[in-house]
Scaffold this motif. Structure first.
Motif, PDB file in Angstrom:
ATOM      1  N   LEU A 128     -25.389  22.372  14.944  1.00 40.88           N
ATOM      2  CA  LEU A 128     -26.043  21.854  16.413  1.00 40.88           C
ATOM      3  C   LEU A 128     -25.155  21.629  17.705  1.00 40.88           C
ATOM      4  O   LEU A 128     -25.621  22.283  18.564  1.00 40.88           O
ATOM      5  N   PRO A 129     -24.156  21.134  17.561  1.00 38.76           N
ATOM      6  CA  PRO A 129     -22.990  21.017  18.525  1.00 38.76           C
ATOM      7  C   PRO A 129     -22.759  22.402  18.988  1.00 38.76           C
ATOM      8  O   PRO A 129     -22.999  22.552  20.249  1.00 38.76           O
ATOM      9  N   SER A 184     -19.761  34.297  21.680  1.00 41.65           N
ATOM     10  CA  SER A 184     -19.418  34.632  20.518  1.00 41.65           C
ATOM     11  C   SER A 184     -18.648  33.917  19.786  1.00 41.65           C
ATOM     12  O   SER A 184     -18.639  33.808  18.473  1.00 41.65           O
ATOM     13  N   LEU A 185     -17.751  33.030  20.420  1.00 44.71           N
ATOM     14  CA  LEU A 185     -16.956  32.272  19.466  1.00 44.71           C
ATOM     15  C   LEU A 185     -18.022  31.090  18.751  1.00 44.71           C
ATOM     16  O   LEU A 185     -17.625  30.890  17.625  1.00 44.71           O
ATOM     17  N   MET A 186     -18.668  30.518  19.567  1.00 44.27           N
ATOM     18  CA  MET A 186     -19.649  29.323  19.077  1.00 44.27           C
ATOM     19  C   MET A 186     -20.516  29.975  17.884  1.00 44.27           C
ATOM     20  O   MET A 186     -20.660  29.168  16.891  1.00 44.27           O
ATOM     21  N   LEU A 187     -20.558  31.137  17.828  1.00 46.78           N
ATOM     22  CA  LEU A 187     -21.563  31.813  17.041  1.00 46.78           C
ATOM     23  C   LEU A 187     -21.071  32.145  15.426  1.00 46.78           C
ATOM     24  O   LEU A 187     -21.544  32.152  14.621  1.00 46.78           O
ATOM     25  N   VAL A 188     -19.567  32.196  15.606  1.00 46.87           N
ATOM     26  CA  VAL A 188     -18.811  32.133  14.392  1.00 46.87           C
ATOM     27  C   VAL A 188     -19.098  30.886  13.409  1.00 46.87           C
ATOM     28  O   VAL A 188     -19.268  30.976  12.369  1.00 46.87           O
ATOM     29  N   LEU A 216      -7.481  30.059  27.232  1.00 45.77           N
ATOM     30  CA  LEU A 216      -8.489  29.794  26.064  1.00 45.77           C
ATOM     31  C   LEU A 216      -7.552  29.276  24.881  1.00 45.77           C
ATOM     32  O   LEU A 216      -8.111  29.253  23.868  1.00 45.77           O
ATOM     33  N   GLY A 217      -6.400  28.761  25.214  1.00 45.23           N
ATOM     34  CA  GLY A 217      -5.619  28.214  24.038  1.00 45.23           C
ATOM     35  C   GLY A 217      -5.948  26.847  23.713  1.00 45.23           C
ATOM     36  O   GLY A 217      -5.154  26.165  22.987  1.00 45.23           O
ATOM     37  N   VAL A 218      -6.943  26.207  24.416  1.00 46.29           N
ATOM     38  CA  VAL A 218      -7.151  24.701  24.213  1.00 46.29           C
ATOM     39  C   VAL A 218      -7.095  24.307  22.724  1.00 46.29           C
ATOM     40  O   VAL A 218      -6.471  23.156  22.549  1.00 46.29           O
ATOM     41  N   GLU A 219      -8.056  24.988  22.084  1.00 50.13           N
ATOM     42  CA  GLU A 219      -7.995  24.636  20.773  1.00 50.13           C
ATOM     43  C   GLU A 219      -6.460  24.285  19.973  1.00 50.13           C
ATOM     44  O   GLU A 219      -6.292  23.739  19.130  1.00 50.13           O
ATOM     45  N   THR A 254      -9.529  19.642  14.658  1.00 50.47           N
ATOM     46  CA  THR A 254     -10.301  19.543  16.032  1.00 50.47           C
ATOM     47  C   THR A 254     -11.540  20.360  15.692  1.00 50.47           C
ATOM     48  O   THR A 254     -12.370  20.195  16.753  1.00 50.47           O
ATOM     49  N   ALA A 255     -11.888  21.271  14.869  1.00 48.18           N
ATOM     50  CA  ALA A 255     -13.169  21.704  14.547  1.00 48.18           C
ATOM     51  C   ALA A 255     -13.841  22.313  15.573  1.00 48.18           C
ATOM     52  O   ALA A 255     -14.969  21.966  16.083  1.00 48.18           O
ATOM     53  N   GLY A 256     -13.155  22.846  16.603  1.00 44.30           N
ATOM     54  CA  GLY A 256     -13.645  23.725  17.691  1.00 44.30           C
ATOM     55  C   GLY A 256     -13.770  22.880  18.793  1.00 44.30           C
ATOM     56  O   GLY A 256     -14.511  23.236  19.876  1.00 44.30           O
ATOM     57  N   ARG A 257     -13.488  21.644  18.618  1.00 47.95           N
ATOM     58  CA  ARG A 257     -13.406  20.940  19.937  1.00 47.95           C
ATOM     59  C   ARG A 257     -12.814  21.402  21.436  1.00 47.95           C
ATOM     60  O   ARG A 257     -13.463  21.185  22.447  1.00 47.95           O
TER      61      ARG A 257
END
Lengths: 363, 308
Positions: B273-274, A152-156, B38-41, B220-223
């Motif tokens: 894509l990523p 769900s997060l990736m789909l954001v 889940l706080g890695v970002e 970080t753009a979601g990394r």
């Protein structure tokens, strides 16, 4: 020195209500320290954040307009979170809802004659698109056991890029001098204002009705009971014959639909056209709101107003006191952490026991 | 000539993979002990901002990197107090950490937007680094890359070859039984969370000090999230985290090249894509495991309060 948590036989109802309030006070105090660290008087900042926005008609309306999408999204999320399912992609469902509903608005631009159907069609399209988008993580979870958190997060990110592409490409206003935005919607495609010459629009009413509806569904229907049982005791729910898969799909559809509706409400209300960005992070802030409101719709309504107040106050503080907007975000993150931490007092007796290793001796 | 091009591509792939390896290996240890952070970002981006600020102030890349790791550690400590100490919900606490980290990074980084530093120095061994074809890849990286590789090896060794590692994994699989055996569940988990935070912070420091040697909000753009997905994708095994990170690094580089070449595809599609690849990877993994059962640590994400 060690920390002992002894489960209470029943959650303390007093602390259930008191603990978020205490967490809020603690967050304000820590925030005050941070503000002082930035060289601004905490008292002055407190007034700017929490009092000034309440003193003027226009800022009160802004608070309501910010609280509406937050309450709408968070109410939907409450269904998910109560059932221990983690849809954290409401931001994406919001964006997709705004895009789909806005598309209807763009497509019907300049339609003459009977136009009363346009606005309901937009709201419907937005809700449906949000729900459908939430079905992707839900189906992957049910069918393949893929973690709904990550999908769900990736789909954001995917949704944001899709909106960006559509607004710069197919849906761009051909007469808009290449600005990345769609045509402005017709009057029939806008949510009506509640008062002449003011900014408050019908989206606020929609959000309020949704909260009332959710309250009733959670408290008074079999489905609401099911959601609560699955959250409280998955084992008991299985014995009762409640279907995990069906419930997962249902709560994802509800939360996605609510987020999608919030998206089109924002687009058809405040913005009035499609732009590359339509959300200042409502979908993520709503997660804070959901927990701050203890996952109950009335609590969420109050929490949404509080968070909206801090956001509007934060904007004021940026202008008046040169305090950065990131301070508001850090404050909100801190607040959520403190709320979660304070929750322990409602569920457990907390004891600090001096000395000795963890006492697991037979007693 | 062609060998050099291959090497050049591999070097960029390794560079793109390094932050994912760093953050992923830290999260792997935390999750192996049973804590889902889940706080890695948030830890990553706070690490990036702090590392850049400290590096600019002190002029030292090393101090910057250490400060980045420390920043991640600090946030992880907050998370540990909440989830391990106060038995708070791990998913929600992790999200709060991400939001807090994003906000704090903006506060710390505000004065450093637009500044640029020299990237972290690369290893240069006379003779070896100039070897055609493999010299730069093997002997011409910066210290972050070597640290990342060393961490993978060290974690792999620790988890499967030491008693402490066995303890850690056992706690992640069954906190009730291990607690009854007298193992210190909460202490081990807290330390694992701290390690994860330091690694994530270091990953952020790599971004701000080496990969793109400047600070920009949201860099970080979601990394961090992709690193989380990598751990699942890798079935909680260190070497597979590294392999997965290289795959994702490859996908990132491929996307950049495709964007430069202008394949006629919209840029937004390539940018997506990523994220789509992450979802696809998770789906493929689940398809492969349908009959094998879950490989996740059995107590992952479950709240633990010691019985008396």
């Amino acid at each position: 020195m060690r920390l002992d948590l002894v489960p209470r036989t029943r959650r303390s109802p007093v602390l259930d209500i008191l603990s978020p309030a205490l967490a809020f006070v603690a967050a304000v105090l820590i925030g005050g320290l941070a503000v002082a660290g930035l060289g601004v008087s905490p008292g002055e900042a407190f007034v700017t954040y929490f009092v000034t926005p309440l003193s003027e008609i226009w800022s009160l309306q802004e608070i309501a307009l910010k609280a509406a999408p937050l309450a709408l999204i968070a109410t939907g999320l409450a269904f998910c979170y109560r059932a221990n399912l983690w849809n954290i992609g409401a931001e994406g469902q919001f964006v997709v809802g705004g895009l789909a509903g806005g598309w209807v608005g763009v497509a019907t631009h300049g339609t003459g004659g009977f136009t009363l159907w346009i606005l309901p069609a937009m709201l419907f399209a937005g809700t449906l698109a949000g729900a459908a988008y939430a079905m992707i993580p839900a189906v992957l979870k049910v069918r393949l056991g893929v973690s709904e958190i990550l999908t769900s997060l990736m789909l954001v990110y995917v949704a944001q890029l899709l909106l960006d592409y559509m607004v710069r490409g197919p849906l761009r206003d051909p007469a808009g001098y290449n600005f990345p935005q769609s045509v402005g919607f017709d009057g029939a495609a806008r949510l009506p204002y509640l008062m002449e010459g003011e900014t408050l629009h019908a989206g606020v009413v929609i959000a309020f009705l949704a909260v009332v509806l959710a309250t009733v569904v959670l408290a008074r229907t079999l489905f609401g009971f099911e959601v609560r049982v699955v959250g409280a005791s998955p084992r008991a729910a299985r014995f009762a014959g409640f279907s995990d898969a069906r419930l997962t799909l249902a709560v994802f559809a509800i939360s996605g639909g609510a987020a999608g509706l919030a998206g089109i409400v924002e687009v058809a209300g405040k913005i009035g056209q499609l732009q590359p960005e339509i959300s200042p992070g409502y979908g993520f802030t709503a997660i804070i709101v959901a927990f701050l409101g203890r996952l109950s719709p009335p609590g969420i309504l109050i929490a949404a107003l509080v968070i909206a107040l801090t956001t509007i106050g934060g904007e004021g503080a940026q202008i008046d006191l040169k305090l950065p907007l990131d301070l508001t975000r850090a404050f909100q993150g801190l607040l959520l952490g403190l709320v979660l931490g304070a929750d322990v007092f409602a569920g457990y007796h907390v004891r600090l026991v001096p000395g000795g290793p963890s006492g697991r001796a037979i007693s | 000539m062609t060998l050099d091009i291959v090497q050049m591509v591999l070097v960029t792939v390794l560079a793109a993979a390094t932050p994912l390896i760093l953050a992923g290996i830290g999260e792997l240890v935390a999750e192996r002990s049973g804590v889902l952070n889940l706080g890695v970002e948030g830890m990553m981006i706070f690490g990036a901002a702090v590392s850049f600020a400290v590096a600019v102030q002190t002029g030292s890349t090393l101090l910057g990197a250490l400060a980045g790791a420390g920043a991640g550690l600090l946030l992880a400590a907050l998370f540990g107090i909440l989830t391990v100490g106060l038995a708070a919900n791990q998913v929600a606490s992790g999200l709060s950490l991400t939001i807090l980290g994003l906000g704090l990074s903006g506060l710390v980084g505000a004065n450093y937007v637009g500044m640029k530093r020299d990237p972290a120095p690369h290893l240069s061994l006379p003779g070896l680094t100039d070897l055609p074809g493999i010299g730069r890849l093997l002997f011409g990286q910066d210290a972050f890359v070597y640290t990342a590789i060393a961490l993978v090896a060290a974690v792999s060794w620790f988890l499967w070859r030491t008693r402490a590692g066995l303890t850690l994994r056992a706690i992640g699989d069954d906190h009730v039984a291990t607690h009854a055996l007298g193992l210190k569940v909460r202490k081990v988990r807290f330390l694992s969370v701290l390690f994860g935070g330091a690694c994530a912070g270091l990953g952020g420091a790599y971004l701000a000090l080496a990969y793109t040697p400047f600070w920009s909000p949201g860099m970080t753009a979601g990394r961090g999230w992709i690193a989380l997905a990598l751990v699942v994708f890798a079935s909680w095994r260190p070497l597979r985290v590294a392999a997965g990170a290289l795959l994702f690094g490859g996908a990132t580089v491929l996307q950049l090249h495709a964007q430069a070449a202008g394949l006629g595809l919209p840029g937004q599609f390539l940018s997506a894509l990523p994220y789509l690849a992450t979802i696809l990877a998770l789906v493929l993994l689940s398809l492969g495991q349908r009959h094998g059962g879950s490989l996740a640590p059995a107590s992952l994400g479950r709240v633990f309060t010691p019985s008396r």
